[in-house]
Design a protein around this motif. Structure first.
Motif, short mmCIF file in Angstrom:
data_model
loop_
_atom_site.label_atom_id
_atom_site.label_comp_id
_atom_site.label_asym_id
_atom_site.label_seq_id
_atom_site.Cartn_x
_atom_site.Cartn_y
_atom_site.Cartn_z
N ALA A 150 0.84 -1.19 0.00
CA ALA A 150 0.00 0.00 0.00
C ALA A 150 0.88 1.25 0.00
O ALA A 150 0.59 2.24 -0.65
N LEU A 151 1.95 1.18 0.75
CA LEU A 151 2.82 2.34 0.88
C LEU A 151 3.63 2.57 -0.37
O LEU A 151 3.73 3.69 -0.87
N THR A 163 -0.72 4.44 4.62
CA THR A 163 -0.89 5.13 3.34
C THR A 163 -1.03 6.64 3.49
O THR A 163 -0.72 7.38 2.58
N LEU A 164 -1.53 7.08 4.63
CA LEU A 164 -1.80 8.51 4.77
C LEU A 164 -0.81 9.23 5.66
O LEU A 164 -0.91 10.43 5.86
N HIS A 165 0.13 8.50 6.23
CA HIS A 165 1.21 9.10 6.99
C HIS A 165 0.75 10.01 8.12
O HIS A 165 1.47 10.92 8.50
N THR A 166 -0.44 9.79 8.63
CA THR A 166 -0.84 10.59 9.79
C THR A 166 -1.26 9.65 10.91
O THR A 166 -1.63 8.51 10.66
N GLN A 174 -6.80 -1.22 1.01
CA GLN A 174 -5.38 -0.92 0.85
C GLN A 174 -4.51 -1.63 1.87
O GLN A 174 -3.31 -1.41 1.90
#
Lengths: 515, 323, 287
Positions: free
Chosen positions: B37-38, B82-85, B285
């Motif tokens: 996913a990343l 995936t969203l880095h938060t 994902q």
């Protein structure tokens, strides 16, 4: 107060009236461009970006050393000029007086920082493999950067559009930088509502001159049909691929909307596992290719949004592409002959088998793309009617990728995007040591050619080399390329000055306006 | 009553722990790697191994489970791959959107469903009753996503009355600031998704209300009230409705739970930035931390709602102890 | 959920009807037709559900194709007729499985009480803590796409309602005289539960199961819409509706007819379920 149904009804009517508010929709504000995207950005750090939305937003917030024009040629951006002082050394001269959005000046140190961290394995940059030939990058002075390569690397300039980050900001903010980007680009970051929208505003001090839009809003609408409906309803001003073919056909009939189609930088292809016992035989692969009704698929499933492909060469690679190199075309008789030649005989019930084993094929693709699902469905039914025991397997993308990495598949319908250079489209895919060579294709001649092509800058030589590779691939068929993906932009006519770019990038927004 | 309350709350603990374990196990069993996913298609075998090690996925399962619980206890839900938060941040920004949708749809369902049921009960056996119940019967039979797409096509595209996607100004914010333009924007975006989500519950509620009311109208104390000469309307609202509402209240409570679940599809169609859509995408994902965190939070919410309904029930009628 | 109220001594009870209501018969009739379609598809169509002419895709109803064609040019009527089998299979097996698991656990919990009861009810609570569709989605993702996965996921998501209902009913029955009587003549636990208690708690189960089959059909189509249902090329109503909604403006007939098929089936189950409830146990109200 007593519970009275009449009160409730009255209340509901009030709400409904307010909601449909005089039915006239408010006219959209001028100077604001609203773009509909299909996925939320993963990160706004250019070194880590891995999805289209992230790239589109990053293109506005950041500049690279160069930017690619619609003909895929690099033109000056943050680098005013560059020269190749030796086959393995490039020197870039930076533009003066460029500032980041926080006011700090851009220096060569920022460029060095960007590329050094990009190459650091610990950063896990998705595109790191494209920059591996860089062995050293140094700031000669505040405005000059020198890049040293391990070997001549022709595609370097094509990849030099990587957004340059502010070293100071990254070191200050750490991981937060991904959600509070600071760049030198035409638009500044304002806010990000996760899975909803990203808002940018104009950077009046942009080195090229102030942009013509005051605000750009990226709205995330995952469903293709809903996004097209939003454009039609006037809720957004611009959308682009991926789009559903039937929506594109319909949007072309709407007077307020202008649809531009061009050939893009992507392709859709069938990946055939060359070490699979059945597919190991090249005759079987050729037979498979001959069974595929390519024209029908493009015409009916893709509604000519994409073009039938002839080989691994993309039409966008001008000077290299030629239609003379062609994969096997649709020919059922030839398919049958090839299968028979490979030893597959029809049994009583019509299925083909050899040495007591049925000709079984599983065709995989990912569930996120309904067009690919339809293509696979069609292929399975065609193969079955030709005596092949075919079956479809549709899984989500991560599960499919895992199968690919493990070599645990026979045939997979997939795609590649952003192929700015033949090296990008062939090296990792066909080189026996390539990181995306899931089909385990191994051809010494191709290896040699690909290595040579990487180092060869002369256009004539590159054309010769990559055409030869394409010829071999078209005969060996580790890939059967199905379509060249079209790139489509649909925009409200009141938007002025947007020039679509086949790479899909939105750098043209600097010069776009909404009166 | 107090002891019952404490007992109910205590029972929450093993339930939530159990749910957390299942969430953890589910995610572990999902085929596919978060590294993919990343890193996307560009990922290589070596990167995958390194990434798994970084995420601690190569440790034995009991160790992973233990670490997982320790982190949860500290309030650390991890970071989205995936969203880095931080996951907690993602949840806190999407949950209000889902709650807004779920609560509004529930208000709609209750506000229209109960009166409809009352109406049908009062005209029992006659044409309006049959018609209403027929519509209700259809209402519980239609798939939510079909309804959603139809509504978008009609109201947003053909008639161009309402926006086709997204969320407007948050409703609470608009009400609190008394901003009329904001309120209008909020409601306009909310209307179609809320109606889509409410439809099934509305139909169900009208049927249940009608049944419950009819039941109660047969009871002795109603006959008594009528015999005493009370006006029909008083009989209806004062005596009958209040008692009929008991089972209805339970259903409403449970419908809140189903609204949270039904929001998943509705959010996907309308691009509503809520938790349902977040989790579906995360599952697709293989964004493990998000899936785990979101399922845990939803489970907690559900348990609280269910427990709340039970408590409400016990409060309304002390004779009842649903156990 | 059964209301455990002490009824008023003078409550006039609603007597169960002797015969199925009109609407119950309508529901039975609808289901009968669908069952016929599923078991004898050749009666309704001669077309091949798997083969089609792609150049004639998305065609509206015409003399050659009574309901038009789908996105690959296959005859829509044939797809729906053969899809009936798949939908009914998913509905019946998933509900059957859920009933099996739920009734067994509910009986155990109600009959044995105490430790077993608490454990089972906590497990129920844990399962109930998840929004149904999300759990089903995650389960199908774990098991991998396929009919079996969908059925397994639906079983795991829906068994709890049967367990709760049966447990409540068992608790009520446990104290009755005939149970004590059976014990005095030396009947074993299993005998008592199966021969005596089970028949008396079965009415709510039958009602819930009938309604549950309708929900299962909708659940399968929702999973398909989210990309996780019974995968192609099997003729599934859910996939057809999912694809139909994408082509809603160009070829509305696909979504219309497949949606109607689903609706008719669910309606049939609902009407029949209501009719059975009026027949057996009118006070019962399912959630």
């Amino acid at each position: 107060m007593r519970f009275r149904s009449s009160h409730l009804v009255l209340g509901l009517i009030t709400v409904l009236t307010m909601a449909t508010g005089g039915s006239v929709r408010a006219a959209p504000a001028s100077g604001v461009l609203r773009i509909g995207m299909d996925v939320d950005a993963g990160t706004l750090d250019p070194r880590l970006a891995n999805d289209t939305t992230a790239r589109r937003v990053i293109e506005q917030i950041y500049d690279g050393l160069v930017e690619l024009d619609p003909q895929l040629q690099p033109r000056a951006a943050l680098a005013e000029s560059w020269s190749q002082v030796s086959p393995t050394v490039w020197v870039f001269t930076l533009r003066k007086n460029v500032r980041f959005h926080d006011g700090t000046p851009l220096t060569a140190a920022d460029v060095v920082f960007t590329y050094t961290t990009l190459l650091d394995p610990n950063l896990r940059a998705p595109l790191r493999s494209l920059y591996i030939p860089i062995t050293k990058i140094e700031a000669v002075d505040d405005a000059t950067v020198r890049i040293t390569l391990s070997a001549p690397y022709a595609p370097l300039l094509k990849y030099a559009d990587m957004g340059i980050v502010s070293r100071k900001s990254v070191e200050q903010m750490g991981a937060d930088y991904a959600t509070h980007p600071v760049g030198t680009g035409p638009y500044k970051f304002v806010s990000w509502q996760r899975n909803s929208s990203i808002t940018l505003e104009a950077n009046a001090g942009y080195w090229k001159g102030a942009p013509r839009l005051s605000q750009v809003v990226f709205s995330i609408i995952p469903d293709n049909t809903t996004r097209a409906a939003a454009l039609e309803a006037g809720d957004v001003d611009l959308i682009h691929s991926p789009l559903s073919p039937q929506d594109v056909t319909r949007l072309k009939t709407v007077p307020r909307i202008s649809v531009t189609e061009m050939t893009g930088l992507g392709l859709t292809y069938l990946n055939m596992n060359t070490v699979d016992p059945i597919l190991r035989d090249v005759r079987v692969r050729r037979a498979l290719a001959s069974l595929i009704p390519q024209q029908t698929i493009v015409k009916h499933i893709y509604r000519e949004m994409d073009r039938p492909a002839t080989s691994i060469l993309l039409p966008a690679w001008s000077g290299i592409f030629t239609g003379d190199i062609a994969q096997p075309t649709h020919d059922i008789t030839r398919a049958k002959a090839l299968l028979a030649e490979a030893g597959w005989r029809a049994t009583d019930d019509g299925t083909l088998s050899k040495d007591g084993q049925k000709l079984s094929l599983v065709i995989r693709t990912h569930s996120e793309d309904p067009n690919r699902i339809q293509v696979v469905e069609l292929l399975v039914s065609i193969l079955r009617s030709s005596g092949i025991d075919a079956r479809a397997e549709i899984t989500e993308f991560p599960a499919l990728t895992q199968a690919l990495l493990a070599g645990n598949y026979q045939v997979a319908l997939l795609g590649w995007l952003g192929l700015v250079d033949p090296d990008r489209g062939m090296f990792n895919q066909f080189n026996s040591k390539g990181s995306q060579n899931w089909e385990k294709y191994n051809n010494a001649q191709v290896d040699a050619l690909l290595n040579e092509g990487r180092q060869q800058s002369n256009p004539g030589d590159r054309a010769r080399i990559y055409r030869e590779v394409a010829r071999i691939i078209a005969a060996d068929l580790p890939y059967y390329v199905l379509t060249y993906q079209g790139y489509i932009v649909a925009v409200q006519r009141r938007v002025v000055g947007f020039v679509p770019n086949p790479t899909g990038n939105f750098r043209a927004l600097w010069n776009t306006s909404v009166p | 009553m107090g002891r019952y309350l404490v007992r109910r709350l205590l029972l929450l603990v093993p339930v939530v722990l159990g749910a957390a374990t299942i969430a953890f196990a589910l995610v572990l069993l999902l085929p596919g790697d978060p590294a993919i996913a990343l890193l996307g298609q560009e990922v290589s075998g070596a990167e995958l191994v390194r990434f798994r090690h970084l995420l601690g996925l190569d440790r034995p399962v009991p160790v992973q489970l233990g670490l997982y619980f320790l982190r949860i206890a500290r309030g650390d839900f991890g970071t989205s791959v995936t969203l880095h938060t931080p996951v907690l941040g993602l949840i806190s920004s999407t949950l209000p959107a889902t709650l807004e949708l779920a609560v509004t749809s529930l208000v709609l369902a209750v506000g229209c469903g109960i009166p409809l049921g009352v109406y049908a009960a009062r005209r029992r056996g006659r044409f309006p009753d049959t018609l209403a119940m027929l519509v209700a019967q259809l209402g519980v039979s239609v798939p939510v996503f079909w309804l959603g797409v139809l509504l978008i096509l009609l109201f947003a595209v053909k008639l161009n009355w309402l926006p086709s996607f997204g969320r407007g100004v948050p409703l609470i914010a608009a009400i609190v600031t008394g901003n009329l333009a904001g309120l209008t924007d909020s409601l306009r975006h909310l209307l179609l998704p809320a109606v889509t989500l409410a439809f099934f519950n509305l139909a169900l509620l009208s049927r249940v209300t009608r049944w419950a009311l009819l039941e109660v109208l047969e009871e002795d104390y109603v006959r008594t009230a009528r015999a005493k000469g009370q006006r029909e309307r008083i009989v209806l609202t004062h005596h009958a409705l209040r008692n009929a509402l008991l089972p209805v209240v339970t259903i409403v409570g449970l419908q809140f739970g189903s609204a949270l679940g039904g929001a998943v599809v509705t959010e996907t169609i309308y691009g509503w930035p809520g938790m349902g859509r977040l989790v579906v995408q995360a599952i697709g994902q293989r964004d493990f931390p998000v899936v785990q965190g979101a399922i845990l939070v939803l489970a907690l919410l559900f348990s609280l709602v269910n427990g709340g309904v039970d408590l409400l029930y016990a409060f309304i009628d002390p004779r009842i102890r649903y156990d | 959920m059964r209301l455990l109220t002490r009824g008023s001594a003078t409550t006039k009870s609603i007597a169960p009807r002797r015969r199925l209501t009109v609407s119950g018969w309508v529901g039975a009739g609808l289901l009968g037709i669908i069952l016929l379609v599923a078991s004898a598809p050749r009666l309704f169509t001669r077309a091949d559900p798997q083969g089609g002419d792609i150049t004639a895709r998305l065609a509206p109803p015409s003399p050659g194709h009574a309901l038009g064609t789908d996105h690959l040019g296959r005859d829509l009527l044939a797809r729906l007729v053969y899809g009936a089998r798949s939908s009914l299979l998913v509905a019946v097996t998933s509900v059957g499985g859920a009933v099996g698991v739920g009734v067994t656990l509910g009986l155990a919990a109600g009959f044995y009480g105490r430790g077993i009861d608490t454990t089972i009810m906590r497990v129920v609570d844990v399962f109930l803590a998840f929004p149904g569709i999300l759990l089903a989605l995650a389960l199908v993702a774990v098991f991998g796409a396929g009919v079996g996965s969908v059925i397994a996921a639906l079983i795991l998501v829906s068994w709890t309602q049967y367990a709760r209902v049966v447990r409540a009913a068992t608790l009520a029955e446990k104290g009755r005289e005939y149970v004590a009587a059976a014990r005095t003549i030396g009947a074993g636990d299993l005998h008592i539960v199966v021969r005596h208690i089970l028949p008396n708690v079965s009415s709510p189960v039958v009602i819930l199961a009938t309604l549950g089959m309708g929900s299962a059909v909708v659940a399968e189509s929702t999973l398909s819409f989210l990309g996780m249902g019974v995968p192609p090329p099997a003729p599934s109503w859910g996939w057809t509706l999912a694809f139909g909604t994408r082509y809603l403006r160009d070829a509305p007939h696909i979504a219309t007819f497949s949606g109607l098929a689903i609706m008719a089936t669910v309606l049939g189950f609902n009407l029949l379920g209501d009719g059975i409830r009026d027949l057996l146990d009118p006070r019962f109200r399912p959630q």
